[in-house]
Design a protein around this motif. Structure first.
Motif, mmCIF file in Angstrom:
data_model
loop_
_atom_site.group_PDB
_atom_site.id
_atom_site.type_symbol
_atom_site.label_atom_id
_atom_site.label_comp_id
_atom_site.label_asym_id
_atom_site.label_seq_id
_atom_site.Cartn_x
_atom_site.Cartn_y
_atom_site.Cartn_z
ATOM 1 N N ILE A 1 0.889 -1.167 0.000
ATOM 2 C CA ILE A 1 0.000 0.000 0.000
ATOM 3 C C ILE A 1 0.923 1.212 0.000
ATOM 4 O O ILE A 1 1.865 1.262 0.789
ATOM 5 N N TYR A 2 0.696 2.157 -0.897
ATOM 6 C CA TYR A 2 1.509 3.366 -0.835
ATOM 7 C C TYR A 2 0.670 4.621 -1.040
ATOM 8 O O TYR A 2 -0.441 4.563 -1.577
ATOM 9 N N SER A 3 1.256 5.731 -0.563
ATOM 10 C CA SER A 3 0.527 6.989 -0.614
ATOM 11 C C SER A 3 1.341 8.001 -1.409
ATOM 12 O O SER A 3 2.424 8.409 -0.969
ATOM 13 N N PRO A 4 0.867 8.424 -2.590
ATOM 14 C CA PRO A 4 1.669 9.355 -3.400
ATOM 15 C C PRO A 4 1.687 10.754 -2.802
ATOM 16 O O PRO A 4 0.755 11.148 -2.080
ATOM 17 N N ARG A 5 2.765 11.501 -3.099
ATOM 18 C CA ARG A 5 2.878 12.871 -2.604
ATOM 19 C C ARG A 5 1.909 13.759 -3.381
ATOM 20 O O ARG A 5 1.751 13.627 -4.596
ATOM 21 N N ILE A 6 1.278 14.662 -2.650
ATOM 22 C CA ILE A 6 0.315 15.571 -3.289
ATOM 23 C C ILE A 6 0.720 16.991 -2.956
ATOM 24 O O ILE A 6 1.091 17.295 -1.817
ATOM 25 N N GLU A 7 0.620 17.860 -3.940
ATOM 26 C CA GLU A 7 0.915 19.284 -3.720
ATOM 27 C C GLU A 7 -0.012 19.850 -2.647
ATOM 28 O O GLU A 7 -1.158 19.401 -2.527
ATOM 29 N N ASP A 8 0.457 20.882 -1.944
ATOM 30 C CA ASP A 8 -0.344 21.458 -0.872
ATOM 31 C C ASP A 8 -0.759 22.882 -1.258
ATOM 32 O O ASP A 8 0.064 23.786 -1.259
ATOM 33 N N TYR A 9 -1.999 23.061 -1.658
ATOM 34 C CA TYR A 9 -2.501 24.409 -1.942
ATOM 35 C C TYR A 9 -4.011 24.428 -1.735
ATOM 36 O O TYR A 9 -4.652 23.361 -1.705
ATOM 37 N N GLU A 10 -4.586 25.620 -1.604
ATOM 38 C CA GLU A 10 -6.036 25.700 -1.442
ATOM 39 C C GLU A 10 -6.689 25.677 -2.829
ATOM 40 O O GLU A 10 -6.452 26.575 -3.644
ATOM 41 N N PRO A 11 -7.527 24.663 -3.108
ATOM 42 C CA PRO A 11 -8.109 24.547 -4.458
ATOM 43 C C PRO A 11 -8.888 25.787 -4.876
ATOM 44 O O PRO A 11 -8.824 26.195 -6.039
ATOM 45 N N LEU A 12 -9.598 26.404 -3.931
ATOM 46 C CA LEU A 12 -10.422 27.561 -4.300
ATOM 47 C C LEU A 12 -9.548 28.732 -4.759
ATOM 48 O O LEU A 12 -9.942 29.504 -5.635
ATOM 49 N N LYS A 13 -8.351 28.837 -4.180
ATOM 50 C CA LYS A 13 -7.420 29.898 -4.593
ATOM 51 C C LYS A 13 -7.010 29.657 -6.050
ATOM 52 O O LYS A 13 -6.995 30.569 -6.876
ATOM 53 N N LYS A 14 -6.679 28.399 -6.341
ATOM 54 C CA LYS A 14 -6.278 28.052 -7.708
ATOM 55 C C LYS A 14 -7.423 28.369 -8.677
ATOM 56 O O LYS A 14 -7.212 28.878 -9.777
ATOM 57 N N GLU A 15 -8.620 28.079 -8.247
ATOM 58 C CA GLU A 15 -9.791 28.276 -9.092
ATOM 59 C C GLU A 15 -10.043 29.770 -9.336
ATOM 60 O O GLU A 15 -10.321 30.185 -10.463
ATOM 61 N N CYS A 16 -9.912 30.586 -8.268
ATOM 62 C CA CYS A 16 -10.110 32.041 -8.412
ATOM 63 C C CYS A 16 -9.050 32.606 -9.365
ATOM 64 O O CYS A 16 -9.358 33.444 -10.216
ATOM 65 N N GLU A 17 -7.816 32.116 -9.234
ATOM 66 C CA GLU A 17 -6.746 32.588 -10.127
ATOM 67 C C GLU A 17 -7.041 32.193 -11.579
ATOM 68 O O GLU A 17 -6.808 32.961 -12.505
ATOM 69 N N HIS A 18 -7.577 30.984 -11.743
ATOM 70 C CA HIS A 18 -7.912 30.506 -13.088
ATOM 71 C C HIS A 18 -8.998 31.393 -13.703
ATOM 72 O O HIS A 18 -8.929 31.754 -14.886
ATOM 73 N N PHE A 19 -9.986 31.772 -12.894
ATOM 74 C CA PHE A 19 -11.067 32.636 -13.404
ATOM 75 C C PHE A 19 -10.491 33.989 -13.849
ATOM 76 O O PHE A 19 -10.810 34.486 -14.938
#
Ligand code: NAD
Length: 360
Positions: A276-294
């Motif tokens: 069983i393994y757990s991959p590394r995931i980036e740490d950021y707030e998704p809503l921030k990314k979404e607002c920037e995308h908009f």
């Protein structure tokens, strides 16, 4: 760029905070019918402008965009007003309360050449995008089934049932990671407290390639659960959004069928229990990314990743789920399947390789 957030109840303040934190917005304007909510916003963020009546915003030439974070049935009339007045619009999930109203907004945005985006927060989440690339790389093998569980005690909504409240997150996630659309939906639910507002439901999405996805949504559960299990022919994946770290776990487990057998006595499944393994995931707030995308989409005139059609796909599935619930769980086909599939821009193998922003 000046932006107005319409509705500053529970979710609106998160949008206001994230837009301010992008440092790319000259002015955030908070609009709410409730003066107490406006006072609260002014207390938290003294730089914001506040006002009660959204009609005062429509003809303001200095306003570029509006974000609609009001109750679901008001999304369509409010978004329509802003698009008609030439403003770009970001609408909360679920996009609108019906297929026809969603399609009307898409056509209006196309006619006015304005950006229309839907807040499907999970499409901007690092864990969900990691899962998408794991599936694309073939690590899980062929997807057999997906199971989503989203439950807690409340919050009961007065105008929409639990499927419209919670399932949009799971539906948008499933479409995003599989790059595929179901052809029909079954749904069963029960209203224990409000007449016709179901508080617990299970929705089943049936895909043409045989994949089946189960979504259990509940406002009546003692525990807060946000879990998605994806079972593939090679490996299995569990995504627990509540887990602070190790949100994704991949299990090298599976079932193997004997290649041949002559008698039933020889027939035996073998079970594989691997690592069983757990991959590394980036740490950021998704809503921030979404607002920037908009903001990027507005500034560069790009069609967002979660565009109007993305919202329409989810609404179409929600409508089918509602119809199925009223017909004791009968399978209901997805409305507009041909149009929605055409707009899905997949590369033919069911995965959205080309689904990046494009010019409008
Ligand atoms: N993306 C997410 O994860 C997420 C999470 C929670 C809620 N939501 C969505 O956000 C939206 C709002 O949900 P909520 O829980 O914040 O609701 P809420 O009831 O807490 O807040 C809605 C606010 O809108 C205001 N409002 C209503 N009509 C208005 C109008 N015409 N003009 C100005 N203000 C008006 C109300 O006064 C209230 O303050 C819903 O669509 C919901 O589905 C999204």
């Amino acid at each position: 760029m000046k932006i107005a957030v319409i509705g500053c109840g529970y979710w609106g303040p998160n949008l206001v905070r994230n837009f301010i934190q992008t440092n790319k917005i000259e002015q955030v304007i908070c609009c709410d019918l409730d003066q107490k909510r406006l006072d609260r916003m002014k207390g938290l963020y003294p730089s914001v402008e506040t006002l009660k009546d959204l009609r005062e915003l429509l003809d303001r030439p200095d306003l570029d965009a509006a974000v609609v974070a009001t109750p679901v049935k008001t999304h369509h009339p409010i978004a329509k007003e802003f698009l008609s007045h030439g403003k770009h619009v970001l609408v909360e999930k679920p996009f609108t309360h019906s297929y026809d109203t969603a399609l009307e907004l898409i056509k209006l945005a196309e006619e006015k050449e304005k950006v229309l985006m839907v807040d499907h927060t999970f499409e901007y989440t690092a864990a969900v995008n990691k899962i998408r690339s794991i599936i694309e790389n073939g690590e899980l093998g062929k997807i057999l089934y997906i199971s989503c569980l989203r439950a807690n005690l409340g919050l009961f909504q007065p105008d929409i049932n639990v499927v419209w409240d919670l399932a949009p997150h799971d539906i948008s996630t499933i479409l995003h990671i599989t790059g595929d659309l179901p052809t029909s939906v079954n749904c069963q639910g029960k209203a224990h407290f409000h007449h016709e507002i179901e508080d617990v439901a299970t929705t089943t999405l049936n895909f043409k390639n045989g994949v089946i996805a189960f979504i259990h949504s509940s406002w009546l559960d003692p525990n807060k659960i946000r879990q998605t299990t994806i079972v593939g022919s090679r490996r299995m994946l569990v995504y627990n959004d509540i887990e602070p770290q190790e949100k994704i776990k991949i299990y090298d487990k599976g079932v193997e069928v004997p290649p041949y057998y002559d008698t039933f006595a020889e027939f035996q499944f073998s079970y594989r229990y691997g690592d069983i393994y757990s991959p590394r995931i980036e740490d950021y707030e998704p809503l921030k990314k979404e607002c920037e995308h908009f903001i990027t989409c507005v500034q560069k005139r790009l069609c967002p990743l979660s565009d109007g059609y993305s919202g329409l796909r989810v609404v179409s599935i929600l409508e089918a789920a509602n119809k199925s619930m009223r017909q004791k769980g009968r399978a209901v086909p997805i409305q507009g399947l041909k149009l929605l599939s055409q707009k899905f821009r997949n590369n033919g193998n069911g995965l959205m390789m080309n689904n990046g922003p494009r010019s409008i």
